[in-house]
Design a protein around this motif. Structure first.
Motif, PDB file in Angstrom:
ATOM      1  N   ASP A  86      77.165  24.048  45.920  1.00 13.45           N
ATOM      2  CA  ASP A  86      78.138  24.320  44.854  1.00 13.45           C
ATOM      3  C   ASP A  86      79.259  23.288  44.846  1.00 13.45           C
ATOM      4  OD1 ASP A  86      76.714  26.516  44.062  1.00 13.45           O
ATOM      5  OD2 ASP A  86      77.976  27.975  45.098  1.00 13.45           O
ATOM      6  N   LEU A  87      79.754  22.940  46.035  1.00  9.94           N
ATOM      7  CA  LEU A  87      80.880  22.005  46.117  1.00  9.94           C
ATOM      8  C   LEU A  87      80.460  20.573  45.805  1.00  9.94           C
ATOM      9  CD1 LEU A  87      82.488  23.697  49.178  1.00  9.94           C
ATOM     10  CD2 LEU A  87      83.690  23.265  47.046  1.00  9.94           C
ATOM     11  N   LEU A  88      79.264  20.175  46.227  1.00  7.33           N
ATOM     12  CA  LEU A  88      78.771  18.843  45.908  1.00  7.33           C
ATOM     13  C   LEU A  88      78.532  18.700  44.402  1.00  7.33           C
ATOM     14  CD1 LEU A  88      76.345  18.308  48.907  1.00  7.33           C
ATOM     15  CD2 LEU A  88      78.466  17.044  48.482  1.00  7.33           C
ATOM     16  N   LEU A  89      78.007  19.762  43.794  1.00  3.24           N
ATOM     17  CA  LEU A  89      77.826  19.735  42.345  1.00  3.24           C
ATOM     18  C   LEU A  89      79.160  19.843  41.619  1.00  3.24           C
ATOM     19  CD1 LEU A  89      74.671  22.020  41.930  1.00  3.24           C
ATOM     20  CD2 LEU A  89      74.791  19.534  41.725  1.00  3.24           C
ATOM     21  N   GLY A  90      80.160  20.408  42.303  1.00  2.93           N
ATOM     22  CA  GLY A  90      81.482  20.591  41.702  1.00  2.93           C
ATOM     23  C   GLY A  90      82.404  19.404  41.846  1.00  2.93           C
ATOM     24  N   GLY A  91      81.915  18.308  42.430  1.00  3.57           N
ATOM     25  CA  GLY A  91      82.728  17.095  42.470  1.00  3.57           C
ATOM     26  C   GLY A  91      82.990  16.505  43.835  1.00  3.57           C
ATOM     27  N   ALA A  92      82.647  17.229  44.912  1.00  3.93           N
ATOM     28  CA  ALA A  92      82.857  16.677  46.251  1.00  3.93           C
ATOM     29  C   ALA A  92      81.903  15.507  46.479  1.00  3.93           C
ATOM     30  CB  ALA A  92      82.632  17.746  47.316  1.00  3.93           C
ATOM     31  N   ALA A  93      82.387  14.484  47.175  1.00  2.42           N
ATOM     32  CA  ALA A  93      81.546  13.314  47.468  1.00  2.42           C
ATOM     33  C   ALA A  93      80.635  13.568  48.654  1.00  2.42           C
ATOM     34  CB  ALA A  93      82.426  12.095  47.735  1.00  2.42           C
ATOM     35  N   ASP A  94      81.104  14.412  49.599  1.00  2.00           N
ATOM     36  CA  ASP A  94      80.329  14.680  50.807  1.00  2.00           C
ATOM     37  C   ASP A  94      80.852  15.964  51.436  1.00  2.00           C
ATOM     38  OD1 ASP A  94      78.516  14.408  52.862  1.00  2.00           O
ATOM     39  OD2 ASP A  94      79.209  12.442  53.516  1.00  2.00           O
ATOM     40  N   TYR A  95      80.126  16.472  52.416  1.00  2.00           N
ATOM     41  CA  TYR A  95      80.464  17.736  53.065  1.00  2.00           C
ATOM     42  C   TYR A  95      80.077  17.627  54.537  1.00  2.00           C
ATOM     43  CZ  TYR A  95      80.935  22.888  53.281  1.00  2.00           C
ATOM     44  OH  TYR A  95      81.334  24.184  53.576  1.00  2.00           O
ATOM     45  N   ILE A  96      81.025  17.895  55.414  1.00  2.00           N
ATOM     46  CA  ILE A  96      80.730  17.903  56.840  1.00  2.00           C
ATOM     47  C   ILE A  96      81.249  19.214  57.428  1.00  2.00           C
ATOM     48  CG2 ILE A  96      82.868  16.691  57.514  1.00  2.00           C
ATOM     49  CD1 ILE A  96      81.106  15.223  59.655  1.00  2.00           C
ATOM     50  N   THR A  97      80.447  19.815  58.296  1.00  2.00           N
ATOM     51  CA  THR A  97      80.765  21.139  58.824  1.00  2.00           C
ATOM     52  C   THR A  97      81.514  21.045  60.145  1.00  2.00           C
ATOM     53  OG1 THR A  97      78.722  21.966  57.805  1.00  2.00           O
ATOM     54  CG2 THR A  97      79.781  23.379  59.440  1.00  2.00           C
ATOM     55  N   LYS A  98      82.563  21.865  60.292  1.00  2.00           N
ATOM     56  CA  LYS A  98      83.273  21.995  61.562  1.00  2.00           C
ATOM     57  C   LYS A  98      82.439  22.854  62.505  1.00  2.00           C
ATOM     58  CE  LYS A  98      87.921  22.057  59.452  1.00  2.00           C
ATOM     59  NZ  LYS A  98      89.120  22.905  59.234  1.00  2.00           N
ATOM     60  N   PRO A  99      82.408  22.553  63.787  1.00  2.00           N
ATOM     61  CA  PRO A  99      82.935  21.345  64.436  1.00  2.00           C
ATOM     62  C   PRO A  99      82.042  20.151  64.129  1.00  2.00           C
ATOM     63  CG  PRO A  99      81.776  22.677  66.039  1.00  2.00           C
ATOM     64  CD  PRO A  99      81.782  23.466  64.756  1.00  2.00           C
ATOM     65  N   PHE A 100      82.607  18.967  64.122  1.00  2.00           N
ATOM     66  CA  PHE A 100      81.865  17.774  63.731  1.00  2.00           C
ATOM     67  C   PHE A 100      82.019  16.681  64.778  1.00  2.00           C
ATOM     68  CE2 PHE A 100      86.033  17.959  61.746  1.00  2.00           C
ATOM     69  CZ  PHE A 100      86.645  16.821  62.257  1.00  2.00           C
ATOM     70  N   ASP A 101      81.099  15.756  64.756  1.00  2.00           N
ATOM     71  CA  ASP A 101      81.169  14.585  65.627  1.00  2.00           C
ATOM     72  C   ASP A 101      82.061  13.546  64.935  1.00  2.00           C
ATOM     73  OD1 ASP A 101      79.732  13.017  67.999  1.00  2.00           O
ATOM     74  OD2 ASP A 101      79.876  11.678  66.264  1.00  2.00           O
ATOM     75  N   THR A 102      83.047  13.047  65.647  1.00  2.00           N
ATOM     76  CA  THR A 102      84.017  12.140  65.023  1.00  2.00           C
ATOM     77  C   THR A 102      83.373  10.839  64.540  1.00  2.00           C
ATOM     78  OG1 THR A 102      84.633  11.267  67.202  1.00  2.00           O
ATOM     79  CG2 THR A 102      85.976  13.059  66.294  1.00  2.00           C
ATOM     80  N   SER A 103      82.378  10.359  65.259  1.00  2.00           N
ATOM     81  CA  SER A 103      81.714   9.116  64.838  1.00  2.00           C
ATOM     82  C   SER A 103      80.960   9.331  63.530  1.00  2.00           C
ATOM     83  CB  SER A 103      80.767   8.609  65.926  1.00  2.00           C
ATOM     84  OG  SER A 103      79.775   9.564  66.216  1.00  2.00           O
ATOM     85  N   GLU A 104      80.397  10.527  63.346  1.00  2.00           N
ATOM     86  CA  GLU A 104      79.706  10.836  62.096  1.00  2.00           C
ATOM     87  C   GLU A 104      80.714  10.904  60.945  1.00  2.00           C
ATOM     88  OE1 GLU A 104      76.986  14.277  59.906  1.00  2.00           O
ATOM     89  OE2 GLU A 104      77.632  14.559  61.989  1.00  2.00           O
ATOM     90  N   LEU A 105      81.857  11.540  61.182  1.00  2.00           N
ATOM     91  CA  LEU A 105      82.880  11.633  60.145  1.00  2.00           C
ATOM     92  C   LEU A 105      83.362  10.240  59.739  1.00  2.00           C
ATOM     93  CD1 LEU A 105      84.822  13.234  58.357  1.00  2.00           C
ATOM     94  CD2 LEU A 105      86.412  13.307  60.291  1.00  2.00           C
ATOM     95  N   LEU A 106      83.612   9.387  60.728  1.00  2.00           N
ATOM     96  CA  LEU A 106      84.068   8.023  60.423  1.00  2.00           C
ATOM     97  C   LEU A 106      83.028   7.256  59.609  1.00  2.00           C
ATOM     98  CD1 LEU A 106      85.752   7.020  63.807  1.00  2.00           C
ATOM     99  CD2 LEU A 106      86.907   7.471  61.635  1.00  2.00           C
ATOM    100  N   ALA A 107      81.762   7.474  59.930  1.00  2.00           N
ATOM    101  CA  ALA A 107      80.687   6.802  59.191  1.00  2.00           C
ATOM    102  C   ALA A 107      80.656   7.292  57.739  1.00  2.00           C
ATOM    103  CB  ALA A 107      79.343   7.064  59.860  1.00  2.00           C
TER     104      ALA A 107
END
Length: 222
Positions: A86-107
């Motif tokens: 819903d959020l990706l179709l609603g305009g979000a560019a990407d979605y990452i779930t907490k807790p997350f790996d910081t290197s993945e978020l930076l990428a």
């Protein structure tokens, strides 16, 4: 330096993200609610937004549709696939779930900023019947060329790059200072008045709206 706005009411996570991003040479802005984020965006334009969903006041889901032309990465504990879709179709560019790996978020941030830079490289800004080529500095209204001064061009470019935001007088002066150092607070009204007249003379539309006591924005009710 690219600026990233963190919108999260969790101080611990926000501080962790700010430290991480600062080490990667990003400038960082902070907002702790959806309402505070809107206030921030009324005067500044980050290159990317990290948005939590469960915010006090205006939620992330409510804030997302109000953000235009800025990539938004949702950073949320909500892990349901339906929420993500819903959020990706609603305009979000990407979605990452907490807790997350910081290197993945930076990428993911790097990818979105790269895409954003690619979109901007076309050099074309448009609003209603106004079209601006930032490579050639040509401006047309309803396909008719409009001759602008250097200051008028800089003001219009700033407003067109932030079409839904009220830009305060101080921000306008700060953003255009490199191109037009001669523009002062006392002369700003004159420059904007002349710009409005030139645009209106083509098709009768008043493209620039004065927001009393705050600043100026493009008129979205044409």
């Amino acid at each position: 330096m690219k600026t990233i706005l963190i919108v999260d009411d969790d101080v611990y996570i926000g501080d962790m993200l700010e430290e991480l991003l600062t080490k990667e040479n990003y400038a960082v802005g902070r907002a702790y609610s959806g309402t505070e984020a809107l206030l921030y965006l009324s005067s500044r334009r980050p290159d990317l937004i990290l948005l939590d969903l469960m915010l006090p006041g205006l939620s992330g889901e409510e804030l997302l549709p109000l953000i235009e032309d800025i990539p938004v990465i949702i950073v949320s504990a909500k892990a349901e696939v339906s929420d993500k879709v819903d959020l990706l179709l609603g305009g979000a560019a990407d979605y990452i779930t907490k807790p997350f790996d910081t290197s993945e978020l930076l990428a993911r941030i790097t990818v979105q900023l790269r895409k954003s830079t690619g979109r901007k490289s076309s050099g074309i800004l448009s609003f209603d019947a106004i079209r601006m080529n930032t490579d050639t500095r040509a401006v047309t209204v309803a396909d008719a060329p409009v001759r602008l001064t250097q200051t008028e061009y800089a003001i219009l470019k700033l407003l067109m790059a932030n079409p839904s935001q009220v830009i305060t007088k101080s921000v306008i002066l700060d953003r255009i200072s490199e191109d037009t150092p001669d523009c002062t607070e006392s002369s700003l009204k004159v420059h904007i008045s002349n710009l409005r007249k030139k645009l209106k003379a083509v098709d009768g539309k008043d493209y620039i709206e004065a927001v009393w006591g705050i600043g100026f924005k493009l008129n979205e009710e044409l």
